[in-house]
Scaffold this active site. Sequence first.
Site, mmCIF file in Angstrom:
data_model
loop_
_atom_site.group_PDB
_atom_site.id
_atom_site.type_symbol
_atom_site.label_atom_id
_atom_site.label_comp_id
_atom_site.label_asym_id
_atom_site.label_seq_id
_atom_site.Cartn_x
_atom_site.Cartn_y
_atom_site.Cartn_z
ATOM 1 N N LEU A 149 0.846 -1.203 0.000
ATOM 2 C CA LEU A 149 0.000 0.000 0.000
ATOM 3 C C LEU A 149 0.884 1.256 0.000
ATOM 4 O O LEU A 149 2.085 1.174 0.174
ATOM 5 C CB LEU A 149 -0.904 -0.022 1.239
ATOM 6 C CG LEU A 149 -1.847 -1.229 1.338
ATOM 7 C CD1 LEU A 149 -2.545 -1.272 2.702
ATOM 8 C CD2 LEU A 149 -2.895 -1.207 0.216
ATOM 9 N N ILE A 162 11.699 16.566 -9.481
ATOM 10 C CA ILE A 162 12.403 15.277 -9.465
ATOM 11 C C ILE A 162 13.845 15.455 -9.918
ATOM 12 O O ILE A 162 14.785 14.951 -9.278
ATOM 13 C CB ILE A 162 11.679 14.240 -10.356
ATOM 14 C CG1 ILE A 162 10.342 13.854 -9.727
ATOM 15 C CG2 ILE A 162 12.556 13.011 -10.606
ATOM 16 C CD1 ILE A 162 9.500 12.899 -10.534
ATOM 17 N N ALA A 171 1.568 14.957 -2.615
ATOM 18 C CA ALA A 171 0.959 13.969 -1.729
ATOM 19 C C ALA A 171 -0.014 14.620 -0.740
ATOM 20 O O ALA A 171 -1.114 14.107 -0.508
ATOM 21 C CB ALA A 171 2.055 13.228 -0.973
ATOM 22 N N HIS A 224 14.091 32.317 20.218
ATOM 23 C CA HIS A 224 15.436 32.689 19.807
ATOM 24 C C HIS A 224 16.452 31.705 20.381
ATOM 25 O O HIS A 224 16.343 31.370 21.553
ATOM 26 C CB HIS A 224 15.770 34.102 20.298
ATOM 27 C CG HIS A 224 17.187 34.492 19.986
ATOM 28 N ND1 HIS A 224 17.574 34.845 18.720
ATOM 29 C CD2 HIS A 224 18.304 34.544 20.767
ATOM 30 C CE1 HIS A 224 18.871 35.120 18.728
ATOM 31 N NE2 HIS A 224 19.345 34.937 19.959
HETATM 32 P P1 FAD Z 1 -0.451 7.573 -6.206
HETATM 33 O O1 FAD Z 1 0.386 7.785 -5.038
HETATM 34 O O2 FAD Z 1 0.181 7.540 -7.550
HETATM 35 O O3 FAD Z 1 -1.211 6.206 -5.950
HETATM 36 C C1 FAD Z 1 -2.040 5.622 -6.886
HETATM 37 C C2 FAD Z 1 -2.098 4.132 -6.627
HETATM 38 O O4 FAD Z 1 -3.140 3.598 -7.426
HETATM 39 C C3 FAD Z 1 -0.840 3.377 -7.029
HETATM 40 O O5 FAD Z 1 -0.369 2.612 -5.953
HETATM 41 C C4 FAD Z 1 -1.283 2.462 -8.171
HETATM 42 O O6 FAD Z 1 -0.660 1.184 -8.141
HETATM 43 C C5 FAD Z 1 -2.756 2.311 -7.872
HETATM 44 N N1 FAD Z 1 -3.575 1.999 -9.046
HETATM 45 C C6 FAD Z 1 -3.614 2.675 -10.227
HETATM 46 N N2 FAD Z 1 -4.544 2.131 -11.034
HETATM 47 C C7 FAD Z 1 -5.095 1.103 -10.345
HETATM 48 C C8 FAD Z 1 -6.102 0.161 -10.645
HETATM 49 N N3 FAD Z 1 -6.775 0.201 -11.802
HETATM 50 N N4 FAD Z 1 -6.394 -0.764 -9.708
HETATM 51 C C9 FAD Z 1 -5.734 -0.804 -8.504
HETATM 52 N N5 FAD Z 1 -4.780 0.071 -8.179
HETATM 53 C C10 FAD Z 1 -4.468 1.012 -9.080
HETATM 54 N N6 FAD Z 1 4.850 14.729 -3.389
HETATM 55 C C11 FAD Z 1 5.019 15.446 -2.259
HETATM 56 O O7 FAD Z 1 4.058 16.061 -1.776
HETATM 57 N N7 FAD Z 1 6.228 15.489 -1.608
HETATM 58 C C12 FAD Z 1 7.306 14.840 -2.095
HETATM 59 O O8 FAD Z 1 8.378 14.903 -1.492
HETATM 60 C C13 FAD Z 1 7.162 14.100 -3.299
HETATM 61 N N8 FAD Z 1 8.217 13.427 -3.812
HETATM 62 C C14 FAD Z 1 8.037 12.702 -4.947
HETATM 63 C C15 FAD Z 1 9.141 12.042 -5.466
HETATM 64 C C16 FAD Z 1 9.022 11.294 -6.623
HETATM 65 C C17 FAD Z 1 10.221 10.582 -7.171
HETATM 66 C C18 FAD Z 1 7.754 11.192 -7.267
HETATM 67 C C19 FAD Z 1 7.591 10.356 -8.501
HETATM 68 C C20 FAD Z 1 6.648 11.844 -6.754
HETATM 69 C C21 FAD Z 1 6.784 12.613 -5.599
HETATM 70 N N9 FAD Z 1 5.718 13.315 -5.056
HETATM 71 C C22 FAD Z 1 5.890 14.054 -3.918
HETATM 72 C C23 FAD Z 1 4.380 13.280 -5.669
HETATM 73 C C24 FAD Z 1 3.476 12.291 -4.927
HETATM 74 O O9 FAD Z 1 4.086 11.020 -4.957
HETATM 75 C C25 FAD Z 1 2.102 12.246 -5.582
HETATM 76 O O10 FAD Z 1 1.556 13.539 -5.661
HETATM 77 C C26 FAD Z 1 1.172 11.360 -4.779
HETATM 78 O O11 FAD Z 1 1.679 10.065 -4.660
HETATM 79 C C27 FAD Z 1 -0.211 11.318 -5.431
HETATM 80 O O12 FAD Z 1 -1.043 10.492 -4.675
HETATM 81 P P2 FAD Z 1 -2.270 9.714 -5.321
HETATM 82 O O13 FAD Z 1 -2.936 9.015 -4.203
HETATM 83 O O14 FAD Z 1 -3.066 10.623 -6.164
HETATM 84 O O15 FAD Z 1 -1.621 8.649 -6.327
HETATM 85 P P1 NAI Z 2 8.062 19.027 -12.907
HETATM 86 O O1 NAI Z 2 6.808 19.469 -13.550
HETATM 87 O O2 NAI Z 2 8.380 19.444 -11.532
HETATM 88 O O3 NAI Z 2 9.297 19.502 -13.803
HETATM 89 C C1 NAI Z 2 9.410 19.150 -15.136
HETATM 90 C C2 NAI Z 2 10.391 20.097 -15.800
HETATM 91 O O4 NAI Z 2 10.696 19.579 -17.080
HETATM 92 C C3 NAI Z 2 9.840 21.502 -15.986
HETATM 93 O O5 NAI Z 2 10.777 22.430 -15.550
HETATM 94 C C4 NAI Z 2 9.608 21.576 -17.493
HETATM 95 O O6 NAI Z 2 9.743 22.887 -18.017
HETATM 96 C C5 NAI Z 2 10.677 20.644 -18.019
HETATM 97 N N1 NAI Z 2 10.404 20.052 -19.313
HETATM 98 C C6 NAI Z 2 9.225 19.663 -19.826
HETATM 99 N N2 NAI Z 2 9.402 19.115 -21.043
HETATM 100 C C7 NAI Z 2 10.747 19.148 -21.285
HETATM 101 C C8 NAI Z 2 11.555 18.713 -22.357
HETATM 102 N N3 NAI Z 2 11.028 18.111 -23.422
HETATM 103 N N4 NAI Z 2 12.889 18.889 -22.264
HETATM 104 C C9 NAI Z 2 13.448 19.490 -21.161
HETATM 105 N N5 NAI Z 2 12.711 19.924 -20.122
HETATM 106 C C10 NAI Z 2 11.385 19.744 -20.178
HETATM 107 O O7 NAI Z 2 8.069 17.438 -13.085
HETATM 108 P P2 NAI Z 2 8.937 16.290 -12.408
HETATM 109 O O8 NAI Z 2 10.212 16.833 -11.889
HETATM 110 O O9 NAI Z 2 8.949 15.190 -13.394
HETATM 111 O O10 NAI Z 2 8.038 15.865 -11.185
HETATM 112 C C11 NAI Z 2 6.673 15.509 -11.391
HETATM 113 C C12 NAI Z 2 5.841 15.969 -10.264
HETATM 114 O O11 NAI Z 2 6.033 15.143 -9.117
HETATM 115 C C13 NAI Z 2 6.185 17.370 -9.772
HETATM 116 O O12 NAI Z 2 5.577 18.364 -10.553
HETATM 117 C C14 NAI Z 2 5.615 17.340 -8.388
HETATM 118 O O13 NAI Z 2 4.240 17.602 -8.466
HETATM 119 C C15 NAI Z 2 5.850 15.909 -7.956
HETATM 120 N N6 NAI Z 2 7.042 15.847 -7.104
HETATM 121 C C16 NAI Z 2 7.038 16.540 -5.930
HETATM 122 C C17 NAI Z 2 8.134 16.553 -5.115
HETATM 123 C C18 NAI Z 2 8.080 17.340 -3.852
HETATM 124 O O14 NAI Z 2 6.995 17.740 -3.464
HETATM 125 N N7 NAI Z 2 9.196 17.593 -3.195
HETATM 126 C C19 NAI Z 2 9.344 15.810 -5.446
HETATM 127 C C20 NAI Z 2 9.244 15.105 -6.700
HETATM 128 C C21 NAI Z 2 8.128 15.128 -7.478
#
Ligand code: FAD
Ligand code: NAI
Length: 463
Positions: free
Chosen positions: A39, A181, A318, A442
């Site tokens: 999960l 990312i 998230a 502070h």
């Molecule tokens: P998800 O977390 O994508 O969950 C969806 C779930 O649905 C998955 O487990 C999938 O397997 C399941 N699912 C899909 N289709 C089906 C189906 N048909 N049947 C059963 N199960 C299914 N956000 C932050 O706020 N802070 C961060 O630091 C952050 N870091 C990130 C780092 C990375 C590398 C990435 C990729 C994302 C990060 N995010 C971060 C973004 C965050 O992960 C997402 O915004 C968040 O997980 C979205 O939650 P969700 O519940 O909408 O979907």
């Molecule tokens: P992002 O939207 O943050 O960044 C994508 C970047 O790629 C942008 O700057 C965009 O201008 C650029 N881009 C788009 N097309 C391109 C191309 N063809 N060539 C070069 N650059 C290009 O997306 P990212 O980093 O993939 O993360 C996805 C999402 O996951 C984030 O938007 C965020 O919502 C979530 N996330 C959140 C984190 C956090 O809260 N700390 C950490 C990691 C992910």
Amino acid sequence: MSEAFDVIVIGAGPGGYVCAIRAAQLGLKVACVEKRATLGGTCLNVGCIPSKALLQSSEHYEEALHKLADHGVQVGGVTLDLARMQARKGEVVASNVKGIEFLFKKNKVTWLKGAGRIVSPGRVAVDGTEYETKHIVIATGSESIPLPGVEVDEKRVVTSTGGLELSEVPKHLVVIGGGYIGLELGSVWRRLGAEVTVVEFLDRLVPAMDTEVGKAFERVLGKQGFKFRLKTKVTGAKVDADGVDLTLEPAAGGAAETLRADVVLLAIGRRPYLAGLGLEEAGVALDERGRVATDGHFATNVPGIWAIGDAIAGPMLAHKAEEEGVALAEQLVGQKPHLNPLTIPGVVYTWPEVASVGETEEMLKARGQGYKVGKFPFTANGRARAMGELDGFVKLLADDKTDRLLGAHIIGPDAGTLIAEIALAMEFGASSEDVARTCHAHPSLNEAVKEAALAVAGRALHI
Ligand code: FAD
Ligand code: NAI
């Protein structure tokens, strides 16, 4: 037909699992469908949690190598045990995802293991078995956006999922996309020894960020050794036995060049993941960007089918998904929750961190809103000086007539924690004076927030 439920949530990420728990707390009979073996969704398995584990570990490594000596702590023979670092990350993830399983049991949420498909309003099939339900919640999250000409193999050309799993530090990591990312995972591998080049299509990093903070961010990361190729696009990737040749072109068009990488991280954004969900058959409409269209209260165009999280409009974060999950569950039992999209904070967990909430200066200008700015640098904050973390500043934006806080943008140590104070203040409709008149401990980093609030009225004390 098998068991019947009040609510079936499809997807157990932060949106889905939180919605399921809250609905169960409110007395509904709830099931959550998840096809992954554990999960917690993207966030716990391959997103927020593993990336933060590696960020933390790599920060420690960098501290030991480059920062501790300045504090008078001499550590010799620092070496990297990447296998242990990766194993620790796995342990962190495992304990988090098990925690959700515990919470499901505690709240009597049934986990339906398998892939869910909407058969019709009120009916969900999970790997062949059909369940009846009053409400269906789509919480299926997102997946990384592909780039034509750049084929992902999760070894040489990776998305964040492969980028979290590398078993060797690449000599040269090229990141496509200067967003969340790219900069977080770029930081991890740079700290561990990689040369990192970020290729970004636009003329700036994290484009939605306040421009002044964005520029400072670029400077700080540049000082750390990041190389940036802004206004540049990648048009192809050729993988061979020991690396990748990337073809780059100016974003506006022009002569192509080749850039050699050991590993390429593709991070140009994410898009809703809706495959196999049966949306077309159920008649659920999507918006112009392929997200499930909702009415602002999570209702799709089909009665009884709702959607939250990354699958719908709004920032893909998230905590945004979680708040939506809670609000929807409360709505389903007749409550009237309200979410303010302007108080969702965003944090980039690099070091220094970058955090923001509310509107940027550019947004205020664009809508003709008069504003005052208060800024305070960490160089003038005693705690930051004691920590040896002087990069960055706090910037507050307030209405020029009412003084109501409209936005906060922070680059600096623990910015992600500092921003919570302003998110709360904005949720209460506070003015900058309210923050300025609040007693802050502070010496704390939070004093920089207070000083920025004082600066809105031109009366900062320590600068
Ligand atoms: P998800 O977390 O994508 O969950 C969806 C779930 O649905 C998955 O487990 C999938 O397997 C399941 N699912 C899909 N289709 C089906 C189906 N048909 N049947 C059963 N199960 C299914 N956000 C932050 O706020 N802070 C961060 O630091 C952050 N870091 C990130 C780092 C990375 C590398 C990435 C990729 C994302 C990060 N995010 C971060 C973004 C965050 O992960 C997402 O915004 C968040 O997980 C979205 O939650 P969700 O519940 O909408 O979907
Ligand atoms: P992002 O939207 O943050 O960044 C994508 C970047 O790629 C942008 O700057 C965009 O201008 C650029 N881009 C788009 N097309 C391109 C191309 N063809 N060539 C070069 N650059 C290009 O997306 P990212 O980093 O993939 O993360 C996805 C999402 O996951 C984030 O938007 C965020 O919502 C979530 N996330 C959140 C984190 C956090 O809260 N700390 C950490 C990691 C992910």
